[in-house]
Enzyme design. Structure first.
Site, short mmCIF file in Angstrom:
data_model
loop_
_atom_site.label_atom_id
_atom_site.label_comp_id
_atom_site.label_asym_id
_atom_site.label_seq_id
_atom_site.Cartn_x
_atom_site.Cartn_y
_atom_site.Cartn_z
N SER A 1 0.97 -1.25 0.07
CA SER A 1 -0.03 -0.01 -0.05
C SER A 1 0.75 1.33 -0.19
CB SER A 1 -0.83 0.09 1.36
OG SER A 1 -1.91 -0.94 1.34
N HIS B 1 -5.27 -1.01 7.73
CA HIS B 1 -4.79 -2.29 7.58
C HIS B 1 -4.69 -2.84 8.94
CE1 HIS B 1 -4.43 -2.64 3.25
NE2 HIS B 1 -3.70 -1.48 3.50
#
Length: 453
Positions: free
Chosen positions: A344, A447
């Site tokens: 990410s 996350h």
């Protein structure tokens, strides 16, 4: 070109092909076209007679949709209201939503009266249900007032939301309406609108629970209309052309979306997965390396992009449910996959680092925090040619990172020297820097909430 590719090409404005960026370039989150678009172009004649008449009509339809009970009339009122609302200007929508939040709120005078009645009651004993009629009557009074309180604490606009949810196209309309509320709240903080947004969000959370959503594995064989939406809504790594789209849906790749029966053919959120031998070090390995690894040789499922398609569902965390479902599906279909990871962007890291470097340089020597260890500072000064200039390593590092042309990324010596301190400080930013107990970085926090370690 086959018929599917031609259909997607005709219906979708794919982004022009781009060359892979440097591996050292920091990725940034991008906004989908739907998110960046205004609610609607402001009307130049919003104060005209026709504009006022249209607003009044839509407000009357809204009142009818709340107050009427006959099914035939109610369906017509909901249709008229939803169609009329879409045609309103930005300012008229704002006025209508303010009216909805203020005029159809709960009856506070009734709530206060019920609270007074409740406080005047004498508390029953713990064994009231097994005692005489007098105690039983007192307990019944508590139950009655508590029931009336629950009813009085529900705002009148709940009726509109409930009726729209069961009306064809109503759930999508409510999501779009909340997008308008969020947009207005970004410009003006109105208490009644905040309450309206909070109440509607709670309703959407209930209606969009995982039990009501359908998981679908999106492939090249799906309709062109669906593939068009995948291209348009991809918010992290834009799809550059049809070859790029087909590759993301082909061998070694997966794309899963959450769908709701009330919004057919349009994913609420979708995630892209790469099946790889090992965890990738850069996004270029996922997007541009060719050919992909054979699925039978893969041991890692890498989540590299997740995109929400509805701005009105902001704050409703469908992502964590989607990720968990996808992990279960991949484990079942591909037992050889045992590592699940994410690749990410870290959108806030550079801003945090620059501010820390700047504040450290402004501090007095007593309170200055040196973010670099002696070896790192000496290597940076040597590689940049600033060893004998009297500047500190943090000052040189700030100048390098703050430069708009990022010229340091073209130097193999500088990138090699900066790699260790930047990685070390990035770990600190992701793991140790907190705000109200949560990770400072929004993507990292997302996350971590989903079970990442």
């Amino acid at each position: 070109m086959n018929k599917k590719g031609l259909a997607v090409l005709m219906r979708t404005k794919v982004r022009p092909s781009i060359s892979p960026p440097s591996p050292n370039t920091f990725q940034k989150m991008k906004t989908s076209p739907r998110e960046s678009a205004p609610i609607s172009p402001p009307s130049t004649s919003s104060d005209s007679e026709s504009g006022i008449r249209d607003f009044t009509q839509v407000r009357d339809w809204m009142h009818s949709a709340i107050s009427m009970n006959k099914a035939e009339i109610l369906d017509a009122a909901l249709d008229e209201f939803s169609e009329g609302y879409v045609c309103l200007s930005h300012e008229s929508r704002r006025k209508l939503l303010l009216a909805l939040g203020q005029d159809y709120d709960l009856h506070r005078a009734q709530v206060r009266e019920l609270m007074k009645q409740y406080l005047d009651l004498q508390l029953p004993s713990d064994k009231a249900e097994n005692s005489g009629n007098e105690e039983e009557g007192s307990l019944s009074a508590f139950y009655r007032i508590e029931r009336n309180l629950r009813h009085a604490l529900k705002p009148m606009y709940e009726v509109l939301f409930e009726r729209l949810n069961t009306h064809p196209g109503g759930l999508k309309f409510l999501s779009d309406m909340r997008a308008d509320i969020i947009s207005i709240l970004a410009d003006e903080n109105v208490a009644s609108l905040r309450a309206l947004d909070s109440f509607l969000k709670e309703k959407l959370v209930t209606w969009l629970s995982p039990a009501n959503l359908e998981l679908h594995n999106i492939t090249w064989d799906d309709p062109a209309s669906l593939l068009e939406k995948i291209v348009a809504y991809e918010a992290v790594h834009p799809i550059s052309n049809l070859i790029d789209l087909k590759r993301r849906l082909g061998v070694g790749r997966r794309c899963f979306g959450y769908f709701h029966p009330a919004i057919p053919g349009e994913p609420l959120i979708f995630i892209e997965v790469a099946l790889m031998k090992d965890v990738a070090q850069t996004i270029q390995e996922v997007l541009w390396d060719d050919p992909p690894a054979l699925e039978c040789d893969a041991s890692c499922a890498l989540f590299y992009s997740i995109s929400s398609t509805q701005p009105g569902l902001s704050g409703i965390n469908l992502g964590k449910f989607l990720i968990k479902r996808v992990i279960d599906v991949v484990k079942k279909d591909l037992p050889n996959i045992y590592t699940f990871a994410t690749l990410s962007p870290i959108p806030g890291y550079m801003q945090w680092l620059l501010s820390k470097l700047a504040s450290s340089e402004r501090s007095t020597p007593t309170f200055r925090e040196n973010l670099l260890n002696p070896d790192e500072e000496r290597a940076i000064l040597d590689a940049s040619g600033e060893l004998n200039t009297g500047r500190s390593g943090m000052e040189v590092l700030w100048n390098l990172l703050a430069s708009k042309d990022y010229e340091w990324t073209n130097s193999m010596i500088l990138t090699s020297v900066l790699r260790a301190p930047l990685m070390r400080l990035c770990v600190r930013y992701l793991v140790h820097e907190k705000k109200r107990g949560k990770a400072l970085d929004s993507v990292a926090n997302f996350h971590l909430q989903n079970g990442a370690v």
